[in-house]
Design an enzyme around this catalytic site. Sequence first.
Site, PDB file in Angstrom:
ATOM      1  N   SER A   1      41.696  24.053 -21.283  1.00  0.00           N
ATOM      2  CA  SER A   1      41.506  22.656 -20.889  1.00  0.00           C
ATOM      3  C   SER A   1      41.858  21.713 -22.036  1.00  0.00           C
ATOM      4  O   SER A   1      42.548  20.705 -21.845  1.00  0.00           O
ATOM      5  CB  SER A   1      40.059  22.430 -20.448  1.00  0.00           C
ATOM      6  OG  SER A   1      39.770  23.165 -19.282  1.00  0.00           O
TER       7      SER A   1
ATOM      8  N   SER B   1      39.067  16.233  -7.099  1.00  0.00           N
ATOM      9  CA  SER B   1      39.313  16.819  -8.411  1.00  0.00           C
ATOM     10  C   SER B   1      39.250  15.756  -9.497  1.00  0.00           C
ATOM     11  O   SER B   1      39.861  14.690  -9.368  1.00  0.00           O
ATOM     12  CB  SER B   1      40.683  17.500  -8.444  1.00  0.00           C
ATOM     13  OG  SER B   1      40.967  17.979  -9.740  1.00  0.00           O
TER      14      SER B   1
ATOM     15  N   ASP C   1      34.019  26.382 -12.054  1.00  0.00           N
ATOM     16  CA  ASP C   1      34.670  27.594 -12.561  1.00  0.00           C
ATOM     17  C   ASP C   1      33.677  28.692 -12.919  1.00  0.00           C
ATOM     18  O   ASP C   1      34.060  29.855 -13.079  1.00  0.00           O
ATOM     19  CB  ASP C   1      35.528  27.261 -13.784  1.00  0.00           C
ATOM     20  CG  ASP C   1      36.797  26.514 -13.407  1.00  0.00           C
ATOM     21  OD1 ASP C   1      37.168  26.544 -12.218  1.00  0.00           O
ATOM     22  OD2 ASP C   1      37.409  25.896 -14.292  1.00  0.00           O
TER      23      ASP C   1
ATOM     24  N   LYS D   1      40.078  25.543  -5.135  1.00  0.00           N
ATOM     25  CA  LYS D   1      40.449  26.190  -6.390  1.00  0.00           C
ATOM     26  C   LYS D   1      41.607  27.159  -6.140  1.00  0.00           C
ATOM     27  O   LYS D   1      42.292  27.063  -5.122  1.00  0.00           O
ATOM     28  CB  LYS D   1      39.239  26.905  -6.984  1.00  0.00           C
ATOM     29  CG  LYS D   1      38.021  26.013  -7.203  1.00  0.00           C
ATOM     30  CD  LYS D   1      38.300  24.853  -8.143  1.00  0.00           C
ATOM     31  CE  LYS D   1      38.413  25.278  -9.574  1.00  0.00           C
ATOM     32  NZ  LYS D   1      38.573  24.135 -10.521  1.00  0.00           N
TER      33      LYS D   1
ATOM     34  N   ARG E   1      39.484  34.212 -11.882  1.00  0.00           N
ATOM     35  CA  ARG E   1      38.041  34.243 -12.148  1.00  0.00           C
ATOM     36  C   ARG E   1      37.324  35.256 -11.244  1.00  0.00           C
ATOM     37  O   ARG E   1      36.281  35.790 -11.627  1.00  0.00           O
ATOM     38  CB  ARG E   1      37.448  32.843 -12.020  1.00  0.00           C
ATOM     39  CG  ARG E   1      38.078  31.880 -13.015  1.00  0.00           C
ATOM     40  CD  ARG E   1      37.301  30.609 -13.220  1.00  0.00           C
ATOM     41  NE  ARG E   1      38.100  29.660 -13.976  1.00  0.00           N
ATOM     42  CZ  ARG E   1      38.228  29.662 -15.298  1.00  0.00           C
ATOM     43  NH1 ARG E   1      37.599  30.571 -16.022  1.00  0.00           N
ATOM     44  NH2 ARG E   1      38.987  28.765 -15.912  1.00  0.00           N
TER      45      ARG E   1
END
Length: 442
Positions: A20, A178, A321, A348, A394
């Site tokens: 990020s 988002s 996340d 996602k 993930r």
Amino acid sequence: MIKIMPRQLHGNIKGISSKSFAHRALFCASQADKPTKIYLPDICDDVLATNSCLKSLGTTFRFEKNYVTVIPKNFVENNFQSTQSYAVDRKIFDNKRKNTPIFDARQSGTTLRFIMPFAMSVIEDAIFTASNSLVSRPISQIMQVMKSNGVEFTSNNLPIRALKKFAFDKIAISSDISSQYVSGLLLSSALQDSDVELKVLGDVKSKPYIDMTVKVMEDFGIKIDKIEDGYIVHSKGDYFSPLNYKVEMDYSAAAFFIVAGAFSEEGICLEGFDKNSLQGDKSILRIIEKYGANVKFLDDKIYISSGEKRPLKLNVKNIPDLVPILAVLACSCQGRSIFVETDRLKFKESDRVKSTLDLVNSLGGRAYFGDNFIVIDGLGNLKGGFVKTYNDHRIAMAASIASIICKEPVIIEDEKVVSKSYATFYEDFNSLGGNYVFTAGK
């Protein structure tokens, strides 16, 4: 496929670079007044997607061990003789300007939602595309904002061509889908010819990611004022290089091994972390303590070991996340855990409500969902079995950690998807004592 045998993990590993922060630093550096040398020892697929898109905008990159030097297009044009020390090839540089540039975000949602407003703040003609599930993820909000400020689109779906420059001094957008839309507009605001007032409408979700954007922009010389319902960005038309920049370690990636530490009697130590980080997923430490694990933060090291195991009641609005690995954590204790504000998980890499529930249930757990919530009835352990990743990194990493509390092996459909965010995940898993083999089928 990969087959993982149940086994506790223990030992020490270093954190990996925050993707990020890396995205944001690369965007700012690409339009700075001078080159920036960025400490970035770990580069995942998503960051490579940003790198590729910024190359299409004329940015040059020089990679060396643990570092990437970002050389802005404007710096090359204005100081070509001095750029020879950066090994810039003028012919290649000039050829980039002859055709309509193509910006391929690949599978990186952050890259796509940043590059669309960012690129059109600099150029007047571009083609945007992506791959896999990202093609169908929503971009209508950012397109509508751009249309209202001069940009024309040839279609409503990717791949899409954009024409005319994105110019604005007052703009508003909702973050209900988002926060990346807000961050993309913030990054673009610094490229405008005058100060920009950006209003954020409605309930702000994943605000820590917006805070990260503001911090990195300020690190690159942009003054930003917080107002009641948004921000004032004092634009100078470009960014200002700090010359050297360090990307901090990633709490989102670390969360998987932090949870593994909560399952470990001997414990796990993760090194290199900023205790004062703005990353929202740093809250994994607070959650782990609430769960009952032992947590110590000394200097830049995090020590985690098993303790009590308590069910969780969490609002996951700002930490989407973390949900897959938190679901695994909830399975390890006896009792009901509830996660609320889960609606955005549908947007996602996978429909993460469905894929998380499938992960739990396919391993013998009990999970179901309702209107904006997920319930997991923890049994204290899991059986094991086959996990479909839905091409979601993930889910693959959460399933790998779930193997620790399983009675039988876990087989993961496509373990290679972890490279999207954590290319060395299985190397670290192995170094902590993980036991796995690659297999051709179930």
